[in-house]
Write a protein that holds these residues in place. Sequence first.
Motif, PDB file in Angstrom:
ATOM      1  N   SER A 192     -11.145  -1.938 -80.522  1.00  0.00           N
ATOM      2  CA  SER A 192     -12.390  -1.197 -80.704  1.00  0.00           C
ATOM      3  C   SER A 192     -12.153  -0.186 -81.817  1.00  0.00           C
ATOM      4  CB  SER A 192     -12.814  -0.498 -79.412  1.00  0.00           C
ATOM      5  OG  SER A 192     -11.846   0.441 -79.013  1.00  0.00           O
ATOM      6  N   SER A 193     -13.230   0.130 -82.513  1.00  0.00           N
ATOM      7  CA  SER A 193     -13.145   1.074 -83.620  1.00  0.00           C
ATOM      8  C   SER A 193     -14.499   1.751 -83.770  1.00  0.00           C
ATOM      9  CB  SER A 193     -12.784   0.339 -84.926  1.00  0.00           C
ATOM     10  OG  SER A 193     -12.776   1.239 -86.014  1.00  0.00           O
ATOM     11  N   SER A 194     -14.488   3.023 -84.072  1.00  0.00           N
ATOM     12  CA  SER A 194     -15.754   3.735 -84.262  1.00  0.00           C
ATOM     13  C   SER A 194     -16.328   3.491 -85.652  1.00  0.00           C
ATOM     14  CB  SER A 194     -15.559   5.232 -84.022  1.00  0.00           C
ATOM     15  OG  SER A 194     -14.577   5.730 -84.904  1.00  0.00           O
ATOM     16  N   GLU A 195     -15.513   2.920 -86.527  1.00  0.00           N
ATOM     17  CA  GLU A 195     -15.950   2.644 -87.898  1.00  0.00           C
ATOM     18  C   GLU A 195     -16.416   1.195 -88.044  1.00  0.00           C
ATOM     19  OE1 GLU A 195     -16.168   4.809 -90.528  1.00  0.00           O
ATOM     20  OE2 GLU A 195     -15.611   6.367 -89.085  1.00  0.00           O
ATOM     21  N   VAL A 196     -17.255   0.956 -89.021  1.00  0.00           N
ATOM     22  CA  VAL A 196     -17.719  -0.390 -89.338  1.00  0.00           C
ATOM     23  C   VAL A 196     -16.547  -1.187 -89.912  1.00  0.00           C
ATOM     24  CG1 VAL A 196     -19.279  -1.710 -90.840  1.00  0.00           C
ATOM     25  CG2 VAL A 196     -20.061   0.418 -89.787  1.00  0.00           C
ATOM     26  N   ILE A 197     -16.457  -2.466 -89.536  1.00  0.00           N
ATOM     27  CA  ILE A 197     -15.412  -3.333 -90.092  1.00  0.00           C
ATOM     28  C   ILE A 197     -15.736  -3.557 -91.567  1.00  0.00           C
ATOM     29  CG2 ILE A 197     -14.309  -5.597 -89.934  1.00  0.00           C
ATOM     30  CD1 ILE A 197     -13.900  -3.721 -87.485  1.00  0.00           C
ATOM     31  N   SER A 198     -14.742  -3.348 -92.423  1.00  0.00           N
ATOM     32  CA  SER A 198     -14.968  -3.465 -93.865  1.00  0.00           C
ATOM     33  C   SER A 198     -13.850  -4.266 -94.512  1.00  0.00           C
ATOM     34  CB  SER A 198     -15.025  -2.063 -94.493  1.00  0.00           C
ATOM     35  OG  SER A 198     -13.730  -1.485 -94.481  1.00  0.00           O
ATOM     36  N   SER A 199     -13.926  -4.375 -95.830  1.00  0.00           N
ATOM     37  CA  SER A 199     -12.880  -5.108 -96.556  1.00  0.00           C
ATOM     38  C   SER A 199     -11.543  -4.373 -96.489  1.00  0.00           C
ATOM     39  CB  SER A 199     -13.297  -5.324 -98.010  1.00  0.00           C
ATOM     40  OG  SER A 199     -13.488  -4.074 -98.642  1.00  0.00           O
ATOM     41  N   GLY A 237     -10.308 -11.403 -95.363  1.00  0.00           N
ATOM     42  CA  GLY A 237     -10.613 -12.800 -95.088  1.00  0.00           C
ATOM     43  C   GLY A 237      -9.487 -13.775 -95.370  1.00  0.00           C
ATOM     44  N   ASN A 238      -8.320 -13.266 -95.730  1.00  0.00           N
ATOM     45  CA  ASN A 238      -7.186 -14.136 -96.056  1.00  0.00           C
ATOM     46  C   ASN A 238      -6.023 -13.918 -95.093  1.00  0.00           C
ATOM     47  OD1 ASN A 238      -8.234 -15.359 -98.536  1.00  0.00           O
ATOM     48  ND2 ASN A 238      -8.128 -13.262 -99.317  1.00  0.00           N
ATOM     49  N   ALA A 239      -5.428 -15.015 -94.665  1.00  0.00           N
ATOM     50  CA  ALA A 239      -4.259 -14.974 -93.785  1.00  0.00           C
ATOM     51  C   ALA A 239      -3.002 -15.147 -94.624  1.00  0.00           C
ATOM     52  CB  ALA A 239      -4.355 -16.081 -92.748  1.00  0.00           C
ATOM     53  N   TYR A 240      -2.000 -14.335 -94.329  1.00  0.00           N
ATOM     54  CA  TYR A 240      -0.729 -14.388 -95.051  1.00  0.00           C
ATOM     55  C   TYR A 240       0.416 -14.525 -94.050  1.00  0.00           C
ATOM     56  CZ  TYR A 240      -3.673 -12.457 -98.726  1.00  0.00           C
ATOM     57  OH  TYR A 240      -4.687 -12.246 -99.630  1.00  0.00           O
ATOM     58  N   PRO A 241       0.709 -15.755 -93.614  1.00  0.00           N
ATOM     59  CA  PRO A 241       1.875 -15.924 -92.728  1.00  0.00           C
ATOM     60  C   PRO A 241       3.149 -15.824 -93.563  1.00  0.00           C
ATOM     61  CG  PRO A 241       0.762 -18.028 -93.094  1.00  0.00           C
ATOM     62  CD  PRO A 241      -0.021 -16.981 -93.828  1.00  0.00           C
ATOM     63  N   TRP A 242       4.119 -15.073 -93.073  1.00  0.00           N
ATOM     64  CA  TRP A 242       5.381 -14.944 -93.799  1.00  0.00           C
ATOM     65  C   TRP A 242       6.104 -16.281 -93.724  1.00  0.00           C
ATOM     66  CZ3 TRP A 242       2.569 -11.348 -94.813  1.00  0.00           C
ATOM     67  CH2 TRP A 242       2.870 -10.019 -94.972  1.00  0.00           C
ATOM     68  N   LYS A 243       6.729 -16.675 -94.817  1.00  0.00           N
ATOM     69  CA  LYS A 243       7.370 -17.997 -94.909  1.00  0.00           C
ATOM     70  C   LYS A 243       8.724 -18.066 -94.210  1.00  0.00           C
ATOM     71  CE  LYS A 243       4.210 -19.715 -97.687  1.00  0.00           C
ATOM     72  NZ  LYS A 243       2.980 -19.969 -96.986  1.00  0.00           N
ATOM     73  N   GLY A 267      -8.526 -15.060 -84.907  1.00  0.00           N
ATOM     74  CA  GLY A 267      -9.436 -13.960 -84.623  1.00  0.00           C
ATOM     75  C   GLY A 267     -10.697 -13.981 -85.454  1.00  0.00           C
ATOM     76  N   ASP A 268     -11.512 -12.966 -85.248  1.00  0.00           N
ATOM     77  CA  ASP A 268     -12.740 -12.743 -85.995  1.00  0.00           C
ATOM     78  C   ASP A 268     -12.950 -11.231 -86.013  1.00  0.00           C
ATOM     79  OD1 ASP A 268     -15.349 -12.356 -86.901  1.00  0.00           O
ATOM     80  OD2 ASP A 268     -16.140 -14.088 -85.810  1.00  0.00           O
ATOM     81  N   LEU A 269     -12.645 -10.607 -87.144  1.00  0.00           N
ATOM     82  CA  LEU A 269     -12.720  -9.147 -87.214  1.00  0.00           C
ATOM     83  C   LEU A 269     -14.118  -8.627 -86.919  1.00  0.00           C
ATOM     84  CD1 LEU A 269     -10.385  -8.254 -90.222  1.00  0.00           C
ATOM     85  CD2 LEU A 269      -9.891  -8.224 -87.777  1.00  0.00           C
ATOM     86  N   ASN A 270     -15.164  -9.375 -87.283  1.00  0.00           N
ATOM     87  CA  ASN A 270     -16.524  -8.922 -87.006  1.00  0.00           C
ATOM     88  C   ASN A 270     -16.805  -8.861 -85.509  1.00  0.00           C
ATOM     89  OD1 ASN A 270     -17.333  -8.520 -89.707  1.00  0.00           O
ATOM     90  ND2 ASN A 270     -17.536 -10.731 -89.931  1.00  0.00           N
ATOM     91  N   LYS A 271     -16.027  -9.624 -84.725  1.00  0.00           N
ATOM     92  CA  LYS A 271     -16.152  -9.581 -83.260  1.00  0.00           C
ATOM     93  C   LYS A 271     -15.050  -8.713 -82.652  1.00  0.00           C
ATOM     94  CE  LYS A 271     -18.402 -14.047 -82.933  1.00  0.00           C
ATOM     95  NZ  LYS A 271     -18.311 -15.437 -82.488  1.00  0.00           N
ATOM     96  N   LYS A 272     -14.353  -7.974 -83.522  1.00  0.00           N
ATOM     97  CA  LYS A 272     -13.256  -7.080 -83.132  1.00  0.00           C
ATOM     98  C   LYS A 272     -12.167  -7.825 -82.369  1.00  0.00           C
ATOM     99  CE  LYS A 272     -15.999  -3.065 -83.736  1.00  0.00           C
ATOM    100  NZ  LYS A 272     -16.687  -1.948 -83.211  1.00  0.00           N
ATOM    101  N   ASP A 273     -11.763  -8.940 -82.973  1.00  0.00           N
ATOM    102  CA  ASP A 273     -10.727  -9.805 -82.419  1.00  0.00           C
ATOM    103  C   ASP A 273      -9.693 -10.071 -83.514  1.00  0.00           C
ATOM    104  OD1 ASP A 273      -9.174 -11.768 -81.231  1.00  0.00           O
ATOM    105  OD2 ASP A 273     -10.774 -13.253 -81.121  1.00  0.00           O
TER     106      ASP A 273
END
Length: 161
Positions: free
Chosen positions: A58-65, A92-98, A110-116
């Motif tokens: 949860s966050s009190s701020e709007v999800i942003s870039s 919007g980009n995933a960076y798995p360490w190699k 996850g889905d950041l807009n759904k706070k996940d």
Amino acid sequence: MPIFILRGDQQRNVRLLELPTRGSNDPYIIRVSAVEVKTPEELFVENGTEARLPCPFSSSEVISSATSVSWSFQPEGATTPISLQFFYYSQGNAYPWKDTPFKNRISWAGDLNKKDASVSIANVQFQDNGTYFCDVKNPPDILVKPGEIRLRVVQRGTSPH
């Protein structure tokens, strides 16, 4: 040196930061908004299956870039408190360490807009046992404590309890 005390204020989803002043018993109170991560303490998964590591926040701020997520891992029985960062998600980009034990097995779930801020690990192995930390940043909110999940990989066909 002043002592910092954090207190929850559930009505407003903020933290109170008290800064005691020198020579005074009355502290200044500053409101600081915070990101709160709530993960299960333990997760039991059968070896060879997929483990979804949940990280609702949860966050009190709007999800942003500017919102980002990092995941790190401390193997079970580790002799040092250092954890290995293995995944980063931002804009919007995933960076798995190699060069990690999760190479080619980790994915964003996850889905950041759904706070996940969840991730999934495919083909879970016994060496994946350990503690996983989910760290969500959503400026200007601060993270008080990262989410922490203890993963228990069990033999297929056995009950965890």
